[in-house]
Enzyme design. Structure first.
Site, PDB file in Angstrom:
ATOM      1  N   GLU A 192      28.205 114.676  23.310  1.00 50.82           N
ATOM      2  CA  GLU A 192      28.789 115.587  24.291  1.00 50.82           C
ATOM      3  C   GLU A 192      28.278 115.293  25.704  1.00 50.82           C
ATOM      4  OE1 GLU A 192      30.312 116.211  21.093  1.00 50.82           O
ATOM      5  OE2 GLU A 192      28.194 116.751  20.935  1.00 50.82           O
ATOM      6  N   ASN A 276      31.830 111.664  17.107  1.00 49.94           N
ATOM      7  CA  ASN A 276      33.066 111.716  17.874  1.00 49.94           C
ATOM      8  C   ASN A 276      33.033 110.777  19.074  1.00 49.94           C
ATOM      9  OD1 ASN A 276      31.129 113.979  18.808  1.00 49.94           O
ATOM     10  ND2 ASN A 276      32.431 113.649  20.591  1.00 49.94           N
ATOM     11  N   ASP A 318      37.235 116.628  17.648  1.00 53.80           N
ATOM     12  CA  ASP A 318      35.777 116.590  17.498  1.00 53.80           C
ATOM     13  C   ASP A 318      35.357 116.630  16.031  1.00 53.80           C
ATOM     14  OD1 ASP A 318      33.046 116.519  18.357  1.00 53.80           O
ATOM     15  OD2 ASP A 318      32.910 118.641  17.906  1.00 53.80           O
TER      16      ASP A 318
END
Length: 640
Positions: A192, A276, A318
């Site tokens: 992220e 991801n 995700d």
């Protein structure tokens, strides 16, 4: 009760192809009275041969003793037991306690690392850590700030430490490590934050780097041989990753490696998954984004890639691909195969040949899954191995700044990192699952090192038209791709499972219940409310001839981030806060180890317990344990 392996049996394990493995890990994990690595064994089966606690007496379990960790936030992973010493870890700041089981749990030593608290700000989904490992007389810990440290198992003395990453650019760690041969293998978190994923092997003797393999990018940096690294039976070819990204997006492309590792000593292959692609806005990264969302098999000595399988090309939801790979030998179509079984965040349960990477089974393990209709199994099709995406739930096709609603599963997947278990007695896998859907709105985001690089707003909620809860605990047949039974839970089951030779399976709930169920039928046999929600992994050990069950409680993790971090905005916690808002009505923060036993000594017949409760006594709000009948997909699988 099973007898311990004798020295001759252990010696056999350490010969032949198994010589590639770390001998101390093989020796200690071969002793059923111990729990020497987080996964229970190299195969990640989370199965124990101990059988003193059975389906007939598990209802008499009682609390034997407890230990407060002194730390709040989410307690994932579990304790280790080696040589009559229990090793207990905590979330940040990643303290470690060595408890003497021969002296009423006396603290032999404690390790309290001093980490910069600023690292907390760049940890995605709580300050969790999935535990320490044991090898060569050392306890190995990979801290939140990416410091890898080796401690003397008897004294706690630091042998060496090395920094494996850079938190200033978003690189952190939440995972355990895997000792193999003379090396220890570690991953990295931070998808992220645009971190480029990798695994690195360090020499156990001194912490020096042995090899490093990136998840995405040039072949030489991924340790890929274009002619011999395979995917679905074919060589990946030159620049297989670079050709699937636009421009230099791969440099901040994610594919982080914060999940579990498995190892086959005979094949000398390490297995793990990649996360991801960055960013969560799929419009900013056209292409398949290889090799994010991928199961990877690598040579443990050199790191060279043997085979890849990408489960979710061009991820739009995700669905990190980091979940554990469980290694078993089972029969498929009349032939014994070396299998790898994976329960992916995307809701499909995969069975592959772990030697070749051949895809054998791919079926939904939650019937609520709707983002794809199927995974194509026809080897002659150009879609072989690919999920068939439903346009209505495609955040990429619907486009930026469009709220795609009703996507199942939610971003935290039909199962997150909480590991499943396998029983060789039943041939079934026991899987803690999430039963959650979401709305997902991607938006354009710019990359700045060390700043969030997400690019989507999410909200989560229970799967509609179902039992109303947010989780199930299921038994899965990996050769047929079918659910055998399913137990509904009010909240996601965020605890790792444990299967035992006593025909009992254990798991914990977010409300804080430790539960025991019949391995054959799923009937609930025991339930006890611990002080806080359980996101830790149940384990078992034997001491002085008596079997114990142990689990960490301490609510948190992605599902419990609202409670753990005091968040109230429903869209905070990457969408989880609103979905799990009701959890605060059932539990509160607090880190504690709870250890359970049967009354009497190890050889005595169990008497009625004064602590704990059999199923149905005091287990408030726990749904009945019964097979589900609604939402039945083809071939009889049920999981409503």
């Amino acid at each position: 009760m099973k007898k311990l392996l004798n020295s001759a049996a252990v010696a056999l394990l350490l010969t032949g192809a198994s010589a590639y493995a770390n001998e101390s890990v093989l020796t200690e994990t071969a002793k059923p009275e111990q729990w020497a690595i987080q996964t229970g064994d190299y195969a990640n089966q989370r199965y124990s041969e101990l059988d003193q606690i059975t389906r007939d007496n598990v209802g008499d379990l009682r609390v034997a003793w407890t230990f407060s960790t002194g730390v709040l936030r989410g307690h994932e992973g579990g304790p280790l037991v080696v040589d009559n010493i229990m090793y207990v870890h905590t979330p940040f700041p990643n303290n470690i306690f060595a408890l003497d089981l021969n002296d009423n749990g006396k603290i032999l030593w404690r390790h309290t690392p001093q980490q910069d608290p600023e690292v907390i700000a760049v940890m995605c989904c709580d300050t969790v850590n999935r535990g320490v490992a044991y090898a060569d007389g050392m306890i190995l810990s990979h801290q939140a700030d990416t410091t890898l440290v080796a401690l003397d198992a008897k004294t706690g003395e630091e042998k060496w430490s090395i920094k494996t990453g850079d938190p200033s650019v978003g690189e952190t760690n939440t995972a355990t490590v895997l000792p193999v041969g003379d090396k220890v293998i570690v991953g990295v978190s931070g998808g992220e934050y645009g971190v480029r994923g990798r695994v690195t092997a360090y020499n156990l003797a001194d912490g020096t780097e042995a090899w490093k393999a990136y998840s995405v990018g040039p072949d030489e940096e991924m340790l890929v041989n274009p002619e011999t690294t395979m995917s679905l039976g074919k060589p990946v070819g030159a620049d297989s990753s670079l050709n699937s990204w636009e421009g230099d997006q791969w440099k901040i492309g994610g594919g982080t490696t914060w999940g579990w590792f498995s190892y086959d000593p005979d094949l000398n292959l390490v297995y793990y998954g990649t996360g991801n692609p960055s960013t969560w806005n799929p419009s900013q990264r056209p292409g398949d984004n290889k090799w994010s969302m991928t199961i990877m098999a690598r040579d443990a000595d050199t790191g060279e890639a043997k085979w890849f399988y990408q489960k979710t090309p061009h991820d739009e939801w995700d669905y990190d691909g980091v979940n554990e790979n469980i290694l078993v030998d089972q029969e498929i179509d009349g032939e014994m195969r070396k299998l790898l079984v994976n329960f992916d965040r995307n809701g499909f349960g995969y069975t592959l040949d772990r030697e070749t990477g051949e895809l054998l089974v791919a079926e939904k393990y939650d019937p609520a899954v709707n983002w794809a209709t199927e995974v194509v199994m026809d080897k002659e099709s150009d879609q072989y191995g690919r999920p068939q995406v439903v346009a209505e739930y495609s955040t990429s096709q619907n486009g930026e700044d469009t709220n795609t609603t009703g996507v199942c599963p939610a971003a935290l997947g039909s199962k997150d990192q909480q590991p499943a278990s396998y029983s060789p007695k039943t041939g079934l896998f026991y899987v803690p699952t999430n039963h959650v859907c979401m709305d997902y709105e991607p938006f354009r985001v710019a990359y700045t090192a060390g700043q969030p690089y997400v690019g989507a707003t999410l909200s989560m909620y229970p799967a509609p038209d179902s039992h109303g809860g947010m989780g199930n605990f299921i038994a899965w047949d990996a050769t047929a791709g079918e659910i055998k039974w399913s137990l509904p839970e009010q909240f996601s089951v965020w605890s790792g499972a444990l299967a035992t030779a006593g025909d009992v399976v254990f798991y914990g709930t977010l409300e804080g219940y430790l539960k025991a169920v019949d391995a054959e039928t799923g009937e609930e046999l025991y339930s006890f409310k611990t002080p806080s929600g359980i996101i830790g992994n149940t384990m078992t050990y034997e001491h002085d001839g008596k079997q114990y069950i142990a689990v960490l409680s301490g609510v948190g993790g992605w599902a419990g981030i609202g409670l753990a971090a005091g968040l109230t905005n429903p869209n905070d916690g990457l969408g989880a806060v609103g979905g799990y808002a009701a959890l605060s009505d059932y539990t509160e923060l607090g880190g504690q180890l709870t250890v359970f036993e049967l009354p009497g000594d190890g050889n005595a017949t169990a008497q009625p317990a004064s602590m704990g409760q059999p199923a149905g006594e005091g287990a408030a709000d726990a749904p009945a344990a019964a097979p589900m009948e609604e939402e039945a997909p083809a071939e009889g699988a049920t999981n409503g």
